[in-house]
Design an enzyme around this catalytic site. Structure first.
Site, short mmCIF file in Angstrom:
data_model
loop_
_atom_site.label_atom_id
_atom_site.label_comp_id
_atom_site.label_asym_id
_atom_site.label_seq_id
_atom_site.Cartn_x
_atom_site.Cartn_y
_atom_site.Cartn_z
N ASP A 223 0.86 -1.19 0.00
CA ASP A 223 0.00 0.00 0.00
C ASP A 223 0.89 1.24 0.00
O ASP A 223 2.12 1.13 0.13
CB ASP A 223 -0.96 0.01 1.20
CG ASP A 223 -2.33 0.56 0.81
OD1 ASP A 223 -2.38 1.67 0.25
OD2 ASP A 223 -3.35 -0.11 1.07
N ASN A 270 -5.18 -4.65 -7.05
CA ASN A 270 -6.41 -4.21 -6.40
C ASN A 270 -6.46 -2.70 -6.16
O ASN A 270 -7.53 -2.11 -6.06
CB ASN A 270 -6.59 -4.94 -5.07
CG ASN A 270 -7.68 -4.33 -4.21
OD1 ASN A 270 -8.86 -4.55 -4.43
ND2 ASN A 270 -7.28 -3.52 -3.22
N LEU A 279 -18.25 14.93 -16.40
CA LEU A 279 -17.17 15.33 -17.27
C LEU A 279 -17.09 16.84 -17.44
O LEU A 279 -15.99 17.42 -17.47
CB LEU A 279 -17.31 14.66 -18.64
CG LEU A 279 -16.19 14.93 -19.64
CD1 LEU A 279 -14.86 14.40 -19.12
CD2 LEU A 279 -16.52 14.31 -21.00
N TYR A 335 -13.27 6.90 -13.95
CA TYR A 335 -13.23 5.57 -13.33
C TYR A 335 -13.67 4.50 -14.33
O TYR A 335 -13.03 3.44 -14.47
CB TYR A 335 -14.13 5.56 -12.10
CG TYR A 335 -14.08 4.30 -11.29
CD1 TYR A 335 -12.99 4.04 -10.45
CD2 TYR A 335 -15.11 3.36 -11.34
CE1 TYR A 335 -12.95 2.87 -9.68
CE2 TYR A 335 -15.07 2.20 -10.58
CZ TYR A 335 -13.99 1.97 -9.76
OH TYR A 335 -13.95 0.81 -9.01
#
Length: 430
Positions: A223, A270, A279, A335
């Site tokens: 991480d 992940n 947008l 995303y």
């Protein structure tokens, strides 16, 4: 956050009221054990020898009780008349399948030289997805395309087990030959293997790391440096090691390889972020940061690790996509683009990685999963996310973790280039 609606519908007043109002009636999913036997049916003429594989699943043959699992071998269906045998086989037994039970339909790859076979085998997809939406009571329905029963053993074990509680309406392709052998111990299939999970200090990543460790893997919890303390705590709890590293760094792949001189057997991508905004209101930095973490870092580190030979032969790469990348989602153009990119990566790289490095590449695509992030979603949007799937509830991080673990399994070498949705058959993009 607890799903209070699910709890309410489990009470007598809740069942009465929701039935009268025509509201969803989700069934609590069984993730511990399934009680009942296995019913093996056939449609069409088949040459598939399933009996030894099904016997090894540990589920007894169903004689006259309520089966917890039904496997229909429809690999021999080649014309419309034999397609009718699918109806004849399942019509009498669907109602008797136990709550949280499993229905797995086995199909054959589409034959490009026989358009009749291709048509009816494709018909199995529409049949399977439709049955998944109507069967209810927490039961799942999936289609597996295969030519070799032993190569599909890990897949059948997964789909017939409680581990696949939130996987339904999926079509999974299994190759003809397996790359990798069956483990000595199916309960500890990852014993002696090293697995690295990015973004593993919390949330879904932490659940994946815990599940892999529970299956015997030596887990490396990776991480960002800001989460180093949490990563170390997680690693200590799992008997693994922590690696504080910004996965977007240009040399992240080289640093991972240097930290693991013995190489990796399992690489789980992940780590991911969201920076939601429509947008027209999205500045370039919000766009770029999501694409860098969710997609560019995956491409860079995967390329670097494969080039360095740091992913051992027989290894597994599993990336995290999303149903937002498959169906789109308002306010998430960044995303959705990043997660659709993961799908493209998997489909392009999988055959080459297997041929050149002996490594499989697959992805999981979660839907609405109960995490701290989704708990912060406004109430009505959160409830819509929970109910708009065939199981009418959100999934748990362990559902994504168990699916990831199946793809990381040493006996899952015939599963390659697949994108498996862990979404309860979400209506989005269905």
């Amino acid at each position: 956050m607890a799903d209070r609606y699910l709890s309410f519908t489990g009470t007598a007043p809740g069942r009465f009221l929701t039935r009268r109002l025509g509201l969803p009636q989700p069934a609590a999913l069984e993730r511990g054990s399934l009680t009942g036997g296995l019913l093996h049916l056939t449609a069409g003429k088949t040459d598939l020898d399933l009996a030894p594989v099904l016997a090894r699943t540990g589920r007894p043959r169903d004689e006259d009780g309520r089966p917890a699992a039904v496997v229909l071998d429809a690999t021999g269906v080649r014309d419309v008349d034999s397609l009718a045998e699918v109806h004849a086989a399942l019509h009498p037994v669907v109602r008797s399948v136990a709550a949280s039970g499993r229905v797995v339909v086995l199909g054959a790859p589409l034959d490009p030289a026989d358009h009749h076979q291709a048509a009816v085998q494709q018909a199995l997809e529409g049949f399977t997805r439709s049955l998944g939406k109507e069967i209810g009571r927490g039961r799942t329905v999936n289609l597996v395309r295969l030519t070799d029963a032993p190569a599909a053993e890990s897949t059948l074990r997964f789909l017939l087990s409680p581990a696949s509680a939130y996987v339904t309406g999926q079509v999974i392709g299994v190759g003809a030959t397996t790359q990798g052998a069956a483990p000595d111990d199916w309960d500890l299939p990852l014993a002696g293997r090293t697995a690295l999970v990015t973004g593993a200090a919390r949330g879904i990543g932490a659940a994946v790391a815990e599940t892999l460790a529970g299956q015997g893997a030596q887990v490396v919890v990776l991480d960002v440096p800001q989460a180093e303390r949490e990563a170390r705590e997680a690693a200590e709890r799992l008997g693994g090691t922590a690696l504080a590293l910004d996965i977007t760094a240009a040399d992240a792949g080289e640093r991972i390889a240097a930290a693991l001189p013995g190489g990796l057997d399992v690489l789980i991508h992940n780590a991911g972020i969201t920076r939601d905004r429509r947008l027209v209101n999205m500045p370039a930095d919000r766009w770029g940061s999501v694409l860098d973490v969710n997609l560019a870092s995956v491409l860079r580190t995967t390329d670097a690790l494969l080039a360095a030979g740091a992913v051992n032969r027989g290894g597994r790469i599993v990336a995290t996509a999303s149903i937002a990348g498959l169906a789109g989602n308002a306010g998430q153009t960044n995303y959705g683009a990043s997660k659709a990119g993961i799908v493209g990566l998997v489909r392009s790289l999988a055959p080459r990685a297997l041929a050149e490095h002996g490594v499989t590449v697959n992805a999981v695509a979660p839907g609405f999963i109960e995490t701290k992030m989704t708990a912060a979603v406004p109430l009505f949007i959160r409830e819509a996310g929970r109910r708009m799937n065939s199981l009418a509830q959100g999934g748990l991080p362990v559902d994504v973790a168990e699916t990831t673990a199946w793809l990381a399994h040493p006996a899952s070498g015939a599963v390659n280039g697949q994108v498996v949705r862990v979404c309860g058959q979400s209506l989005l993009g269905a």
